[in-house]
Design a protein around this motif. Sequence first.
Motif, PDB file in Angstrom:
ATOM      1  N   THR A  20       3.657 -30.584  -1.185  1.00 28.48           N
ATOM      2  CA  THR A  20       3.018 -31.155  -0.126  1.00 28.48           C
ATOM      3  C   THR A  20       4.072 -31.391   0.987  1.00 28.48           C
ATOM      4  N   GLN A  21       3.962 -31.036   1.998  1.00 31.23           N
ATOM      5  CA  GLN A  21       4.818 -31.115   3.092  1.00 31.23           C
ATOM      6  C   GLN A  21       4.105 -32.259   4.221  1.00 31.23           C
ATOM      7  N   TYR A  22       5.101 -33.176   4.486  1.00 29.87           N
ATOM      8  CA  TYR A  22       4.636 -34.163   5.669  1.00 29.87           C
ATOM      9  C   TYR A  22       5.193 -33.929   6.944  1.00 29.87           C
ATOM     10  N   ASN A  23       4.446 -33.810   7.945  1.00 27.67           N
ATOM     11  CA  ASN A  23       4.972 -33.204   9.344  1.00 27.67           C
ATOM     12  C   ASN A  23       5.595 -34.571  10.185  1.00 27.67           C
ATOM     13  N   GLN A  24       6.826 -34.898   9.709  1.00 29.33           N
ATOM     14  CA  GLN A  24       7.402 -35.887  10.240  1.00 29.33           C
ATOM     15  C   GLN A  24       9.027 -35.460  10.413  1.00 29.33           C
ATOM     16  N   ILE A  25       9.575 -36.576  11.192  1.00 28.76           N
ATOM     17  CA  ILE A  25      11.045 -36.354  11.107  1.00 28.76           C
ATOM     18  C   ILE A  25      11.659 -37.442  10.561  1.00 28.76           C
ATOM     19  N   PRO A  72      11.766 -33.961   8.252  1.00 33.04           N
ATOM     20  CA  PRO A  72      10.681 -33.568   7.405  1.00 33.04           C
ATOM     21  C   PRO A  72      10.768 -33.902   6.087  1.00 33.04           C
ATOM     22  N   LYS A  73       9.554 -34.220   5.481  1.00 31.46           N
ATOM     23  CA  LYS A  73       9.370 -34.602   4.142  1.00 31.46           C
ATOM     24  C   LYS A  73       8.584 -33.666   3.183  1.00 31.46           C
ATOM     25  N   VAL A  74       8.992 -33.406   2.050  1.00 30.99           N
ATOM     26  CA  VAL A  74       8.411 -32.447   1.087  1.00 30.99           C
ATOM     27  C   VAL A  74       8.548 -33.006  -0.356  1.00 30.99           C
ATOM     28  N   GLU A  75       7.194 -33.101  -1.037  1.00 29.20           N
ATOM     29  CA  GLU A  75       7.131 -33.788  -2.231  1.00 29.20           C
ATOM     30  C   GLU A  75       6.504 -32.525  -3.036  1.00 29.20           C
ATOM     31  N   TYR A  76       6.966 -32.537  -4.479  1.00 34.22           N
ATOM     32  CA  TYR A  76       6.638 -31.642  -5.562  1.00 34.22           C
ATOM     33  C   TYR A  76       5.764 -32.525  -6.572  1.00 34.22           C
ATOM     34  N   SER A  77       4.716 -32.026  -7.124  1.00 31.40           N
ATOM     35  CA  SER A  77       3.894 -32.629  -8.189  1.00 31.40           C
ATOM     36  C   SER A  77       3.356 -31.454  -9.038  1.00 31.40           C
TER      37      SER A  77
END
Length: 115
Positions: free
Chosen positions: A80-85, A87-92
């Motif tokens: 899951t990639q969050y479009n922010q600064i 960048p934030k990516v999470e894995y599940s």
Amino acid sequence: MVEKEEMDTIKSCKNIEGSHPIEYTLSVIGGQWKLLIIYWLSVNKVMRYGELKKSINGITHKMLSMRLKELEDHKVIIRTQYNQIPPKVEYSLSEKGWSLRSVLKTLYEWGEENE
């Protein structure tokens, strides 16, 4: 201990593509680091790349990236990639990934007994 009858069934079993189920399973979870990635995601539910890197002793950035991509391609994990600064990516784990819990539990118990 697996009975001869059970082994005959296992040996003759084929999936839709014609490969053996063990071959398919190993193609998905085989290879260095994949089971550890799945294990840590099963324990922590959601993890960021850096958290996974710190949790898995000895894994390189290149290898972690490659294994995460392979697991994502096999639909075992969700990225899951969050479009922010920044960048934030999470894995599940996906539902398919969660279905591996009993396999992980069995491997864990075997390791405890035979360590």
